[in-house]
Design a protein around this motif. Structure first.
Motif: not given
Length: 257
Positions: A97-102, A109-114, A120-131
């Protein structure tokens, strides 16, 4: 009871047992409700509330596609608003998971938990298949209230992280028995602390299925701290593999949409 009747009852019981979905199958079916099985784009508007008053907001354009090898989604997220964040990017590809500032042309590099905004964390906004990241071990049936305080008959799934990259240690999720719609979920730390509760609401026909267009996230300690994610502008679209490479982030241009 005759042997033939007993044998028939045993066959019926066996057929019912075979027909009942497993906890993991229910979780996978709920993933299919939340996410299309082809590349797509949408707008995610996040609004944070403190004690009933709006305190912050952010709008994101999200482009997602499933990785054929892992079955997990890869996503590029572009900030639209507020103006101070416009054109910043988040890339979720594989386990990275990467954050880019132009403005600085630096990728971090980011943590999904941030936290991205509010609860809402980074991991909440990305599309994921929980299974793909969690193992569901139980699917007991029970009634629960949804985000509009209506009673729904659900499977209660107990889910534990099966990969070290999962955003949460374990999750409880309620999935409606009639249609496998996610109703609500509780997210926990390894120590058992409740981080937040999420309600999946406002189902609408989008991209070939009924999907939740709003998620209400309530803090585990302070119930007056609420974050709402609203999904709009759903569209089936091409998401080029080049967009999902860290080296491409400096060259990404919104006008290429």
């Amino acid at each position: 009871m005759s042997k033939s009747i007993l044998a028939g009852l045993l066959l019926i019981c066996s057929a019912i047992a075979q027909a009942a979905p497993s906890a993991q199958e229910i979780l996978a079916a709920s993933d299919a409700v939340r996410n299309p099985d082809y590349p797509f784009g949408l707008t995610n508007t996040l609004v944070e509330y403190r004690n009933g008053k709006q305190s912050d907001t952010s709008t994101l354009a999200i482009y997602s596609k499933s990785d054929a090898a892992s079955g997990q989604f890869r996503s590029l997220i572009r900030y639209i608003a507020p103006a101070r964040d416009a054109s910043k990017l988040i890339l979720y590809s594989g386990k990275d998971l990467w954050f880019y500032d132009p403005s600085s042309k630096a990728s971090i590099r980011l943590s999904p938990q941030q936290r991205l905004l509010g609860q809402a964390s980074n991991g909440d906004v990305v599309t994921v298949n929980l299974a793909k990241d969690y193992q569901a071990s139980s699917a007991e049936e029970e009634d629960t209230q949804d985000g509009e305080r209506k009673t729904k008959h659900c499977y209660k799934l107990l889910m534990s992280a099966s990969t070290s990259d999962a955003t949460y240690h374990h999750i409880e999720m309620w999935v409606e028995t009639a249609n496998t719609h996610p109703v609500k979920a509780r997210f926990y730390t390894e120590s058992g602390k409740l981080l937040k509760t999420a309600y999946y609401r406002k189902y609408q026909p989008q991209l070939g299925g009924d999907r939740p267009t709003e998620i209400v996230i309530i803090d585990g300690l302070d119930t007056n701290w609420v974050t709402v994610m609203r999904y709009s502008d759903w569209v089936k679209r091409d998401v080029p593999d080049a967009w999902l490479q860290r080296d491409y982030l400096p060259r990404f241009k919104p006008e290429l949409e």
